[in-house]
Design a protein around this motif. Sequence first.
Motif, mmCIF file in Angstrom:
data_model
loop_
_atom_site.group_PDB
_atom_site.id
_atom_site.type_symbol
_atom_site.label_atom_id
_atom_site.label_comp_id
_atom_site.label_asym_id
_atom_site.label_seq_id
_atom_site.Cartn_x
_atom_site.Cartn_y
_atom_site.Cartn_z
ATOM 1 N N PHE A 1 -30.411 23.545 -37.294
ATOM 2 C CA PHE A 1 -29.643 23.219 -38.486
ATOM 3 C C PHE A 1 -30.339 23.884 -39.675
ATOM 4 N N ALA A 2 -29.570 24.648 -40.451
ATOM 5 C CA ALA A 2 -30.129 25.317 -41.619
ATOM 6 C C ALA A 2 -29.174 25.131 -42.788
ATOM 7 N N THR A 3 -29.729 24.987 -43.977
ATOM 8 C CA THR A 3 -28.900 24.895 -45.175
ATOM 9 C C THR A 3 -29.100 26.150 -46.014
ATOM 10 N N PHE A 4 -27.991 26.631 -46.568
ATOM 11 C CA PHE A 4 -27.977 27.829 -47.393
ATOM 12 C C PHE A 4 -27.160 27.579 -48.643
ATOM 13 N N GLU A 5 -27.460 28.313 -49.703
ATOM 14 C CA GLU A 5 -26.511 28.428 -50.795
ATOM 15 C C GLU A 5 -25.477 29.447 -50.343
ATOM 16 N N TYR A 6 -24.237 29.245 -50.751
ATOM 17 C CA TYR A 6 -23.204 30.180 -50.338
ATOM 18 C C TYR A 6 -23.451 31.505 -51.053
ATOM 19 N N SER A 7 -23.822 32.523 -50.278
ATOM 20 C CA SER A 7 -24.165 33.821 -50.840
ATOM 21 C C SER A 7 -23.987 34.882 -49.763
ATOM 22 N N PRO A 8 -24.086 36.152 -50.139
ATOM 23 C CA PRO A 8 -24.011 37.217 -49.134
ATOM 24 C C PRO A 8 -25.142 37.149 -48.105
ATOM 25 N N LEU A 9 -26.272 36.546 -48.459
ATOM 26 C CA LEU A 9 -27.362 36.414 -47.494
ATOM 27 C C LEU A 9 -26.956 35.546 -46.306
ATOM 28 N N LEU A 10 -26.131 34.541 -46.554
ATOM 29 C CA LEU A 10 -25.621 33.714 -45.463
ATOM 30 C C LEU A 10 -24.764 34.546 -44.524
ATOM 31 N N GLU A 11 -23.900 35.375 -45.091
ATOM 32 C CA GLU A 11 -23.050 36.243 -44.265
ATOM 33 C C GLU A 11 -23.891 37.227 -43.450
ATOM 34 N N LEU A 12 -24.952 37.747 -44.077
ATOM 35 C CA LEU A 12 -25.839 38.667 -43.358
ATOM 36 C C LEU A 12 -26.573 37.955 -42.225
ATOM 37 N N ALA A 13 -26.983 36.714 -42.465
ATOM 38 C CA ALA A 13 -27.662 35.948 -41.416
ATOM 39 C C ALA A 13 -26.733 35.696 -40.238
ATOM 40 N N ILE A 14 -25.492 35.332 -40.524
ATOM 41 C CA ILE A 14 -24.523 35.096 -39.445
ATOM 42 C C ILE A 14 -24.259 36.388 -38.679
ATOM 43 N N SER A 15 -24.117 37.509 -39.395
ATOM 44 C CA SER A 15 -23.876 38.794 -38.731
ATOM 45 C C SER A 15 -25.047 39.194 -37.847
ATOM 46 N N GLU A 16 -26.271 38.984 -38.332
ATOM 47 C CA GLU A 16 -27.436 39.343 -37.534
ATOM 48 C C GLU A 16 -27.585 38.443 -36.319
#
Length: 152
Positions: free
Chosen positions: A4-19
């Motif tokens: 379980f990880a918490t993120f602010e909604y940002s492009p870094l979240l999208e990059l993490a999901i893609s990776e």
Amino acid sequence: MQIFATFEYSPLLELAISELKARDVGEIYAVPLALRNEDPRILDTIHRSDGVSYIDKGFILAFLLATIGASKGFVWEWGPVIWGLIGAASGIVLGLAISWCQIAYKRRRTRLRIRKGTKGDVILIVTCDEGQVHVAKDILWDHQAIGLAVTE
């Protein structure tokens, strides 16, 4: 295992999901959290206190101004009781006005922030094998996760 990880909604979240998808880590589930839209209550109760109240500043200023009014009332014409009551009433009105201005300013700032596209936080749930936990944790921390927890 689940991460379980918490993120602010940002492009870094999208990059993490893609990776994570590129490394075939496992199942990924993202849950956006809603922003608070509830107005603060006028009075806090013993059972529910949100820490924001309209009347707190009013009571403090009423006490201060009533004390000053009563002490100066011994010298002034109408006497200490009347000046104490005038001080208390003016303190409550002044405190409510200050609280109202602060809350109106916060609402305006929040509306502008929401209009600009700022969203709430996102909880990312990653289900993976035990051997992939270290890789997934490294990816999430590299993409600026706010917090992280691993469960079995």
